[in-house]
Design an enzyme around this catalytic site. Sequence first.
Site, short mmCIF file in Angstrom:
data_model
loop_
_atom_site.label_atom_id
_atom_site.label_comp_id
_atom_site.label_asym_id
_atom_site.label_seq_id
_atom_site.Cartn_x
_atom_site.Cartn_y
_atom_site.Cartn_z
N LYS A 179 0.84 -1.20 0.00
CA LYS A 179 0.00 0.00 0.00
C LYS A 179 0.87 1.26 0.00
O LYS A 179 0.62 2.21 -0.74
CB LYS A 179 -0.93 0.00 1.22
N GLN B 99 -4.58 -1.27 9.45
CA GLN B 99 -4.58 -2.64 8.91
C GLN B 99 -5.20 -3.61 9.92
O GLN B 99 -4.89 -3.57 11.11
CB GLN B 99 -3.13 -3.05 8.60
N ASP C 66 -10.88 3.01 3.93
CA ASP C 66 -11.32 1.61 3.89
C ASP C 66 -12.84 1.52 3.75
O ASP C 66 -13.37 0.46 3.42
CB ASP C 66 -10.96 0.92 5.21
N1 GUN Z 1 -6.99 -6.73 6.27
C1 GUN Z 1 -7.39 -7.52 5.24
N2 GUN Z 1 -8.06 -6.80 4.32
C2 GUN Z 1 -8.07 -5.53 4.76
C3 GUN Z 1 -8.59 -4.31 4.24
O1 GUN Z 1 -9.19 -4.25 3.16
N3 GUN Z 1 -8.38 -3.22 5.00
C4 GUN Z 1 -7.73 -3.26 6.18
N4 GUN Z 1 -7.59 -2.13 6.86
N5 GUN Z 1 -7.24 -4.36 6.70
C5 GUN Z 1 -7.40 -5.49 5.98
#
Ligand code: GUN
Length: 303
Positions: free
Chosen positions: A55, A99, A122
């Site tokens: 990311k 995350q 998100d």
């Molecule tokens: N962990 C697995 N998928 C995601 C996601 O799309 N966003 C976040 N913040 N954590 C994750």
Amino acid sequence: MPQAKIIDGKAIADSVREEIARRAAALLKATGKRPGLAVVLVGEDPASQVYVRNKDRAAEACGFHSVKHTLATETGEEDVLDLVEKLNNDPDIHGILVQLPLPPHIDESKVLRLIRPEKDVDGFHPINVGLLTAGERDSALVPCTPAGSLVLLKRTLGEPLAGLSAVVVGRSNIVGKPMASLLLQESCTVTIAHSRTKDLADVVRSADITVAAVGRPEMIKGSWIKPGATVIDVGINRIPAPERGEGKTRLVGDVAFDEAVEVAGAITPVPGGVGPMTIAMLMVNTLTAARRLLGLPEEDALF
Ligand code: GUN
């Protein structure tokens, strides 16, 4: 029966990211500002470390201001909340992503609810969930994986999707429910199926669009797919692959790809389908959040 078209998620994600990089460059030229993304990782989960690194890299490649906060597993809840509050108030940060999963001593819901909805790239905050389900997608921030799945559908089928029947297998807050809301907003006839659905094979067989997001390796069989249907496989499951050598593994989706490719009209592979779209849509959301926070008009929607 001809083989299905394989939907190239990587190529489509690259094109989305290139467009975002162009738009970010134009924003920088016009305002002197870069979209700012903060990613917060608590703990040392190896899969999360890979996601967070990707990311961060994608944000830099788009010309964003990108900050990564890595906190030790034993960090207290208050410290995580303090960091989120600091990022909420930081004018250079337009998108905040914490995350998941968080370590068990931290209340995930409490952390996610503290993120300013305008910075919630998100799309997990109840305000954004509410806007999406109320049909106000254009003022919400939409969760990245379902948004990316919708981009793949639109690029594959063309628009409009209106009137098509769609089955979403899986009812998670991260994928299944928001996916169903998005498809409903596209005027599809939407069914949400799940592990307790009766006659799941028949339900899937009725659908022009199947979105698989159950998290069970190769659960959806080729014989369940309506001939010519479009299949979006959100699953990423690691399974043993002894044929590759002792202790080796491979990634498979929630759909039995080798069977389904003989029946479907178009299908996403795993890997290389939905996966690359998720990060591309995070870039879209971060730019959208930045423009809104800067009081700038919306640009043409990418999905
Ligand atoms: N962990 C697995 N998928 C995601 C996601 O799309 N966003 C976040 N913040 N954590 C994750």
